[in-house]
Scaffold this motif. Structure first.
Motif, mmCIF file in Angstrom:
data_model
loop_
_atom_site.group_PDB
_atom_site.id
_atom_site.type_symbol
_atom_site.label_atom_id
_atom_site.label_comp_id
_atom_site.label_asym_id
_atom_site.label_seq_id
_atom_site.Cartn_x
_atom_site.Cartn_y
_atom_site.Cartn_z
ATOM 1 N N ILE A 105 0.833 -1.208 0.000
ATOM 2 C CA ILE A 105 0.000 0.000 0.000
ATOM 3 C C ILE A 105 0.866 1.257 0.000
ATOM 4 O O ILE A 105 0.595 2.228 -0.727
ATOM 5 C CB ILE A 105 -0.943 -0.017 1.212
ATOM 6 C CG1 ILE A 105 -1.988 -1.121 1.023
ATOM 7 C CG2 ILE A 105 -1.616 1.336 1.420
ATOM 8 C CD1 ILE A 105 -2.832 -1.400 2.241
ATOM 9 N N ALA A 106 1.941 1.263 0.800
ATOM 10 C CA ALA A 106 2.821 2.428 0.858
ATOM 11 C C ALA A 106 3.490 2.686 -0.485
ATOM 12 O O ALA A 106 3.647 3.842 -0.906
ATOM 13 C CB ALA A 106 3.866 2.235 1.945
ATOM 14 N N ASP A 107 3.910 1.628 -1.190
ATOM 15 C CA ASP A 107 4.530 1.789 -2.502
ATOM 16 C C ASP A 107 3.566 2.458 -3.476
ATOM 17 O O ASP A 107 3.952 3.351 -4.245
ATOM 18 C CB ASP A 107 4.972 0.429 -3.054
ATOM 19 C CG ASP A 107 6.177 -0.143 -2.320
ATOM 20 O OD1 ASP A 107 6.862 0.624 -1.606
ATOM 21 O OD2 ASP A 107 6.416 -1.365 -2.443
ATOM 22 N N GLN A 108 2.306 2.035 -3.437
ATOM 23 C CA GLN A 108 1.311 2.618 -4.330
ATOM 24 C C GLN A 108 1.065 4.090 -3.995
ATOM 25 O O GLN A 108 0.990 4.946 -4.876
ATOM 26 C CB GLN A 108 -0.001 1.831 -4.239
ATOM 27 C CG GLN A 108 -1.159 2.440 -5.017
ATOM 28 C CD GLN A 108 -0.882 2.587 -6.500
ATOM 29 O OE1 GLN A 108 -0.180 1.760 -7.085
ATOM 30 N NE2 GLN A 108 -1.414 3.630 -7.117
ATOM 31 N N THR A 109 0.963 4.404 -2.707
ATOM 32 C CA THR A 109 0.734 5.795 -2.301
ATOM 33 C C THR A 109 1.910 6.675 -2.701
ATOM 34 O O THR A 109 1.726 7.803 -3.185
ATOM 35 C CB THR A 109 0.503 5.882 -0.786
ATOM 36 O OG1 THR A 109 -0.653 5.111 -0.446
ATOM 37 C CG2 THR A 109 0.293 7.323 -0.341
ATOM 38 N N LEU A 110 3.129 6.178 -2.517
ATOM 39 C CA LEU A 110 4.303 6.974 -2.890
ATOM 40 C C LEU A 110 4.331 7.217 -4.394
ATOM 41 O O LEU A 110 4.727 8.313 -4.841
ATOM 42 C CB LEU A 110 5.574 6.263 -2.432
ATOM 43 C CG LEU A 110 6.873 7.058 -2.601
ATOM 44 C CD1 LEU A 110 6.813 8.381 -1.832
ATOM 45 C CD2 LEU A 110 8.066 6.229 -2.136
ATOM 46 N N ARG A 111 3.914 6.242 -5.193
ATOM 47 C CA ARG A 111 3.825 6.470 -6.646
ATOM 48 C C ARG A 111 2.847 7.595 -6.955
ATOM 49 O O ARG A 111 3.121 8.469 -7.790
ATOM 50 C CB ARG A 111 3.391 5.183 -7.361
ATOM 51 C CG ARG A 111 4.501 4.152 -7.526
ATOM 52 C CD ARG A 111 4.110 3.056 -8.503
ATOM 53 N NE ARG A 111 3.050 2.209 -7.971
ATOM 54 C CZ ARG A 111 3.263 1.116 -7.251
ATOM 55 N NH1 ARG A 111 4.514 0.749 -6.958
ATOM 56 N NH2 ARG A 111 2.262 0.389 -6.811
#
Length: 342
Positions: A326-332
């Protein structure tokens, strides 16, 4: 998950709990206590029961300012996980993860820090209180970033509901400010979260002041029945034998009455009236019995989980994996909004 309604928060949660995603958690600085339970843990378990999506952070990075516990994090993290499970958090419905295990979450801290001023951080009452009660001669710059750290914790998963105690509400306000300013500057990415107070946002400890590990006045959820009774016997009262519930004028006595009332699910005035002229000794017996009966099921669950540390660690491993995705997606999304995709 933006909610456009003027209904009170509790009514909106009851109407459709799926509209909400909770981010909550604790620093692993030692055992959780009854102040934590009635301040936030009970709300977390109830929200989980209703079907609200739950993310629970073990904020180990934020322990780096607590030098007396930073060298035994494995012990305190394991203890925190056991407290969570004993209190009723269900790893099948709650994502429990470690702050340090989610690199993309921590990358949000830099752009978020650019959205708040130094005076805003210095004025934060929770930070000021932490510094005032610190056992160190000085504090690091990390202490001042706590509110923005918590904003990153909440917003990385698009959390829009934060069950907190009264002392944490200023942090929620900082998160709301960060979310609004980011959205205004770069476009709509984050919800503006709301804080949900419990029925006991501030619980008095055994000395009549706010219950806190650092003040040595807390009753740990993991304390034995004998330890609990001993702590309550040492609690501060006053010279008036007649027991009343008057928090302003009798903080010690009233704190004990309130604690018994919460554990018994009763009105504190009724509890005080029943004890009446029996005095402080009877009050303390009543509180000890109420607290120990209340904690007994938690102690039993904790002991069962403690026998299988592999299961407890697996809860964290699975939670870390989901939080990272989830964090990877938000950072993108953040990079795209800021125009930093090269």
């Amino acid at each position: 998950m933006t909610i456009t309604t003027t209904l009170p928060l509790e009514q909106r949660i009851a109407a459709d709990p799926r509209n909400f995603r909770v981010l909550t958690g604790d620093r692993p600085t030692g055992p959780l206590h009854l102040g934590h339970y009635f301040g936030t843990l009970r709300n977390r378990v109830e929200l989980q029961r209703r079907g609200v999506e739950m993310f629970v952070i073990v904020a180990d990075y934020q322990v780096l300012t607590d030098r007396d516990v930073a060298d035994r994090l494995v012990e305190t993290v394991d203890g925190l996980l056991l407290d969570y499970l004993a209190a009723g958090l269900d790893p099948e419905h709650a994502t429990v993860f470690a702050h340090s295990a989610v690199p993309a979450l921590n990358q949000l801290l830099l752009p978020f820090l650019s959205l708040v001023s130094v005076p805003e951080l210095q004025r934060n009452p929770t930070v000021k209180d932490e510094i005032a009660h610190s056992r160190q001669s000085s504090v690091s710059g990390l202490m001042f970033t706590y509110p923005v750290h918590q904003a990153a914790d909440i917003l990385f998963c698009k959390g829009n509901l934060v069950p907190v105690g009264q002392d944490q509400m200023p942090h929620v306000e900082v998160t709301r400010t960060v979310a609004r300013r980011f959205n205004e500057r770069y476009g709509p990415v984050f919800p503006v979260p709301e804080g949900l107070l419990s029925i006991a946002p501030v619980l008095a400890g055994t000395d009549g002041r706010k219950m806190s590990k650092s003040r040595g006045n807390a009753i740990a959820l993991s304390a034995t029945a004998d330890e609990t009774a001993r702590l309550i016997r040492s609690a501060t009262t006053d010279a008036d034998r007649h027991i009343t519930y008057d928090p302003e004028r009798r903080p010690g006595v009233s704190g004990l009455v309130h604690l018994a009332a919460l554990c018994l699910d009763r009105d504190p005035h009724e509890v005080a009236a029943e004890i009446g002229d029996a005095g402080a000794a009877a009050l303390k017996r009543t509180v000890s019995e109420a607290v120990n009966e209340f904690l007994a099921p938690m102690r039993e669950r904790r002991a069962a989980y403690a026998k299988d540390r592999g299961l407890v660690r697996d809860v964290l491993r699975r939670g870390n994996a989901r939080a990272n995705a989830i964090a990877d997606q938000t950072l993108r999304e953040v990079r795209e909004a800021m125009g930093t995709v090269y």
